[in-house]
Design a protein around this motif. Structure first.
Motif: not given
Length: 346
Positions: A89-109, A146-154
């Motif tokens: 579910w961590i993948a969904y948590g990241w996706s949800k945070f980035m979607s809601e905050t419109r956050y997509r950095p070019d570089n991340l650690t 939601e697509s990431v959530k579905n992939a976790v559930q599948s």
């Protein structure tokens, strides 16, 4: 969750049955599997599994106020944090945070505290530039939670592959992996696609491979560092990147290591609760002293029931969240929603 039927051609598997079963169960790690066969094919009935093994799990579930049936879907979202039992579910948590905050950095650690790498290949293939869940044929996009959530559930995104989709989504990602009882190793990350070997060899799954030398001679090369030394983590943080902090509780104790047969193997990582608390406090003090708190944009925590003993869930989670909160990381909403205030734990 509903079960699904998968057909596998025996020609894609080893010739002997025992090896074939090993391959199948490794390929579908987060599933309960019933198998029937014809002379040419195996027919698999797959159902998502909540966890493989955990002694006295009822004690841990009681602390969270949930039942066994809730394990596979339990998570809590904070504004800049995420908590779950199953690490997929961590993948969904990241996706949800980035979607809601419109956050997509070019570089991340990513600072990754874990007893495992979590960079396996998910059952997600690439078809004409689109990512496809190979178990459902649905489109998966990290910009669509939601697509990431579905992939976790599948079961396409598993506990062992949950970091791979994020690394493919962000242009440049360094993974700094703090792991106990290992030798320090550093390699370069190569984002790629590899042919699937079981379901459909025509499909290529997203993957992470490692190289000893830089793949890009002119541009940026991303690193994967595994080390038991926090000082090496700090030395390798790119000074210009934001940080995601991910903590799997099995970093502090991995008694079971996902195996029902754990009693037959030497316990390599089975810290007492007092030793765990000390490690939590030391880590938080060091990360505060390093001066990177303001750069940590998101904190995610997974319990990992098949790995981290349930007898430690409440006390371990309480200590970790309080230590994180004490150095300025925004996890208060998790403390409140998990009901881990002082008066509720003593």
């Amino acid at each position: 969750m509903q079960s699904k039927i998968i057909e596998i051609d025996k020609k894609r598997l080893p010739p002997d049955e025992e090896s074939s079963m090993d391959v199948i169960f490794d390929y579908f790690p987060d599933h309960e599997i019933r198998i029937s066969e014809t002379p040419t094919h195996y027919h698999l009935e797959l159902k998502r599994s909540n966890f493989l093994y955990c002694e006295n799990v009822e004690k841990g579930l009681k602390a969270l106020g949930i039942n066994k049936e809730d394990v596979g879907s339990f998570y809590i979202e904070g504004q800049q944090s995420f908590f779950c039992l199953l690490e997929s579910w961590i993948a969904y948590g990241w996706s949800k945070f980035m979607s809601e905050t419109r956050y997509r950095p070019d570089n991340l650690t990513i600072i990754h505290l874990d007893d495992h790498t979590d960079l396996m290949s998910p059952q997600i293939s690439v078809d004409n530039g689109r990512c496809i869940d190979m178990l459902t044929r649905n489109i998966v996009s990290f910009s669509d939670p939601e697509s990431v959530k579905n992939a976790v559930q599948s079961g396409a995104i598993t506990v062992g592959s949950m970091m791979t989709p994020l690394i493919h989504y962000i242009e440049n990602v360094d993974v700094l992996h703090l792991m106990q009882q290992v030798e320090s190793t550093s390699r370069y990350i190569n984002k790629s696609t590899d042919p699937d070997t079981i379901l459909d060899p025509r499909q290529k799954r997203i993957s992470i491979n490692f190289t000893d030398g830089p793949a890009n001679k002119r541009g940026k090369n991303n690193i994967y560092l595994k080390t038991p030394h926090f000082s090496e983590i700090i030395q390798n943080i790119n000074p210009e990147t934001d940080i995601f902090l991910h903590i799997d509780m099995d970093y502090f104790n991995n008694r079971f290591n996902g195996s029902t047969d754990w009693v037959n193997y030497p316990l390599k990582h089975n810290l007492s609760i007092d030793e765990q608390k000390e490690a939590m406090g030391v880590f938080c003090r060091k990360i505060s002293k390093a001066g990177v708190i303001s750069r940590i944009k998101h904190v995610s925590i997974g319990v990992s029931p098949s790995f981290y003993p349930s007898e430690y869930w409440k006390e371990g989670m309480t200590c970790l969240l309080r230590e994180l909160n004490s150095v300025g990381l925004k996890v208060t909403d998790l403390i409140n929603r998990l009901n881990l205030k002082e008066e509720n734990v003593l």
